[in-house]
Design an enzyme around this catalytic site. Sequence first.
Site, short mmCIF file in Angstrom:
data_model
loop_
_atom_site.label_atom_id
_atom_site.label_comp_id
_atom_site.label_asym_id
_atom_site.label_seq_id
_atom_site.Cartn_x
_atom_site.Cartn_y
_atom_site.Cartn_z
N ARG A 91 0.85 -1.21 0.00
CA ARG A 91 0.00 0.00 0.00
C ARG A 91 0.88 1.25 0.00
NH1 ARG A 91 -1.80 0.76 6.38
NH2 ARG A 91 0.28 0.42 7.20
N ASN B 61 -4.07 8.01 3.12
CA ASN B 61 -3.55 7.54 4.40
C ASN B 61 -2.04 7.68 4.43
OD1 ASN B 61 -4.37 6.17 6.97
ND2 ASN B 61 -2.77 4.75 6.28
N GLU B 62 -1.54 8.26 5.48
CA GLU B 62 -0.10 8.36 5.70
C GLU B 62 0.70 8.53 4.41
OE1 GLU B 62 1.09 5.14 8.34
OE2 GLU B 62 0.47 6.36 10.05
N CYS C 195 8.58 8.47 -5.95
CA CYS C 195 8.45 7.71 -7.19
C CYS C 195 9.45 8.26 -8.20
CB CYS C 195 7.03 7.82 -7.73
SG CYS C 195 6.81 6.91 -9.28
N GLU D 220 -4.54 8.17 15.23
CA GLU D 220 -4.33 6.74 15.49
C GLU D 220 -3.40 6.58 16.69
OE1 GLU D 220 -2.80 4.44 12.23
OE2 GLU D 220 -4.00 5.51 10.75
N TRP E 31 4.70 -3.74 14.26
CA TRP E 31 5.80 -3.40 13.36
C TRP E 31 7.04 -2.88 14.06
CZ3 TRP E 31 6.64 1.87 13.67
CH2 TRP E 31 5.57 2.64 14.10
C1 GLA Z 1 -0.46 3.26 10.37
C2 GLA Z 1 -1.59 3.12 9.37
C3 GLA Z 1 -2.64 2.15 9.80
C4 GLA Z 1 -2.04 0.94 10.46
C5 GLA Z 1 -1.16 1.39 11.60
C6 GLA Z 1 -0.53 0.23 12.36
O1 GLA Z 1 -0.62 4.29 11.25
O2 GLA Z 1 -2.17 4.35 9.03
O3 GLA Z 1 -3.36 1.79 8.64
O4 GLA Z 1 -1.28 0.24 9.54
O5 GLA Z 1 -0.12 2.15 11.09
O6 GLA Z 1 0.25 0.69 13.43
ZN ZN Z 2 5.79 8.30 -10.70
#
Ligand code: GLA
Ligand code: ZN
Length: 685
Positions: free
Chosen positions: A114, A152-153, A158, A312, A320
């Site tokens: 992702r 997201n994040e 690239c 979050e 992780w």
């Molecule tokens: C990030 C992502 C979430 C999830 C968390 C896990 O913050 O935005 O989708 O993967 O990490 O800690």
């Molecule tokens: Zn590109």
Amino acid sequence: MKLFPNVTGLLHGGDYNPEQWLDRPDILEEDIRLMKEAGINTATLGVFSWAVYEPEEGVFHFEWLESIINNLYTAGIYTVLATPTGARPAWMDAAYPEVMRVASNGVRNHHGVRHNHCMSSRVYREKAAILDTKLEEHFGNHPGVILWHISNEFGGECYCDLCQNKFRNWLKEKYHNNIEELNKAWWTTFWSHNYNSFDQIEAPMPNGEMSVAGHRLDWRRFTTWNMTDFMKWEIAVLRKNGNKLPVTTNFMRMYRGLDYEVMAKELDVIAWDSYPAWGNDEESLQRSFADVSFDHSMMRSFLPGKPFMLMESTPSLVNWHPFNKLKRPGIHQLSSLHAIACGSDTVQYFQWRKGRGSFEQYHGAVMDHVGRNDTRTFLEVKEVGEILKKLEKTEGSVIKAQTALLFDWNTRWAIEDLPGLSKQKKYDETCKEQYRIVRSLGVEVDVITPSIDFSGYKVLIAPMLYLLRPELAERLKCFVDEGGMLLTTYLTGYVDDTTLCYLGGFPGDGLMELFGLYTEEIDTLYPSDVNGIAFDEGFLEEAGVTKEVTKDAKITDFCEVLKVQEAEILGTYTKDFYKGTPVVTRNHYGKGDAYYVGARLDEAGMKAIYRALFATAEVTCFTVPEGVEYHRRTKDTLNFDFYMNETEEERTVALAADGRNLMNGEAVKGTLRLQPLETAVIESK
Ligand code: GLA
Ligand code: ZN
């Protein structure tokens, strides 16, 4: 200031992924019941739902989301609705390979994982626009939806042809289509790196050009620009029919790859994801809190006057870190209230319920695989929910700091890429360390980026301000001239905005005049080398510090040899060939003072300087016992004083103000005893 007009009180909730459970209506029903029980009033939906929204190209399904949002709303739970561009369905990568990123070695990714779309791809933008438009049409006016969560994040880079072309166009615009202007800015005559045309330029790549600091900095800036451009594209799509919901995206603390200062300007609300270890082998619990305080302070400072969102956090563990230890009992409450104390109006989790399979099946969640509402984690979350209700009144209140610490991504990048000097550059660590030292003196600190207006602060601390952006030097001079106190250190004002060294002495761009000195040489020490400082006795007296306290203060890593023209000398080196020469100085300039610390001085030394500085600036210092953290949020005439005991022992604090403890309703006067890990929130007028 209130974040959401329709919401009363603080938000408690988190990422909710019902799309993983559509074949289990019993669980979806139970979710709502249990969310209510846990005091949850917000759910973040759709972050990774693209393949469920659009299982085949052009075939859309939103009915499932509609019933989820409706059910949540009926139960009093608001929705934060994400755009799903953080991950792509397989059909898209198969049909349009250009949407997949190319790595810095020139190889295109395969499908998977992702956060890896090409931010220049037209196809991806168009596909995102189609989907975002439909989301907006379906849900943009739903009374339960309060906020757009863009993608997201955001992160990464690239190196595909589309991105490289865009980089060249970006450079053309920046350098007025004049390749000689770029050659000068990047000093390309060195090693015969001159370009004849913009077409010859590539991104910095490990097997290509990596030796030109200006080039590397421009690539980093371009990546921020391009990512922000992608984000703005999504925002524009959501707004095109006049939708007025606020937008945010979730930041990752001091993420290196993107200049959050630039991105923050496009957002209505700042949100971030906090996953520290909360005490581990290398770091005490208190250190973890000090570290996260810095992050929170930075987040609240991007949009002054507004609370931020803790988007979050984990209620228990992550999956992780190298080791994923559970939050010990009591830490979840303390860490959640810590965010509120530092200016957040929300406590949100990743994630509501653990998925049965795939990458995050062992990541903490409010609902575990065991499926019970009497687990330790569930009960702790529920307790946080109850406490947040008690703290309802604090919603919209903010921290008003008199001191700011300047943190700049451009300086950070330029220092990281500067060829030579020392391995021990440690820009981030130095900023955090100075923040921690100042906080230990009982001073509240905002962490600001250079474009924020700093004229309202009494004190500005700008460690290692290596790169001077246009007009920054002038603004610093005005700040001091009008009565501000500025402190900076070694490595300040070495290069301009394109990383060319200033001629005529550091700090450049007119700052020599402000500090009344220049740097002739910088000595970068071996890790085993230590120098010392002899403070001027009159100065120590002014600081209220005895000689004993600073006699062992240490200098490591960086020593500048200073030539003082006008400034007052507050301390000199005690060793080496520059023994007896100035290391700390102060220059009166207009109505203020400019302090210069020419070496990496330890806590004992810095504390003495800060004590004197805060005394002259008349900054409010309110000290609490070691291991207790204190913040004041204010709203209208109300103060909310947060006292957090971050230790495993009892602590007694003398209160900043008498009042009522919102945690238990008790009136408190004079002093307060805090149990291990306990938080008190005292409301006063
Ligand atoms: C990030 C992502 C979430 C999830 C968390 C896990 O913050 O935005 O989708 O993967 O990490 O800690
Ligand atoms: Zn590109």
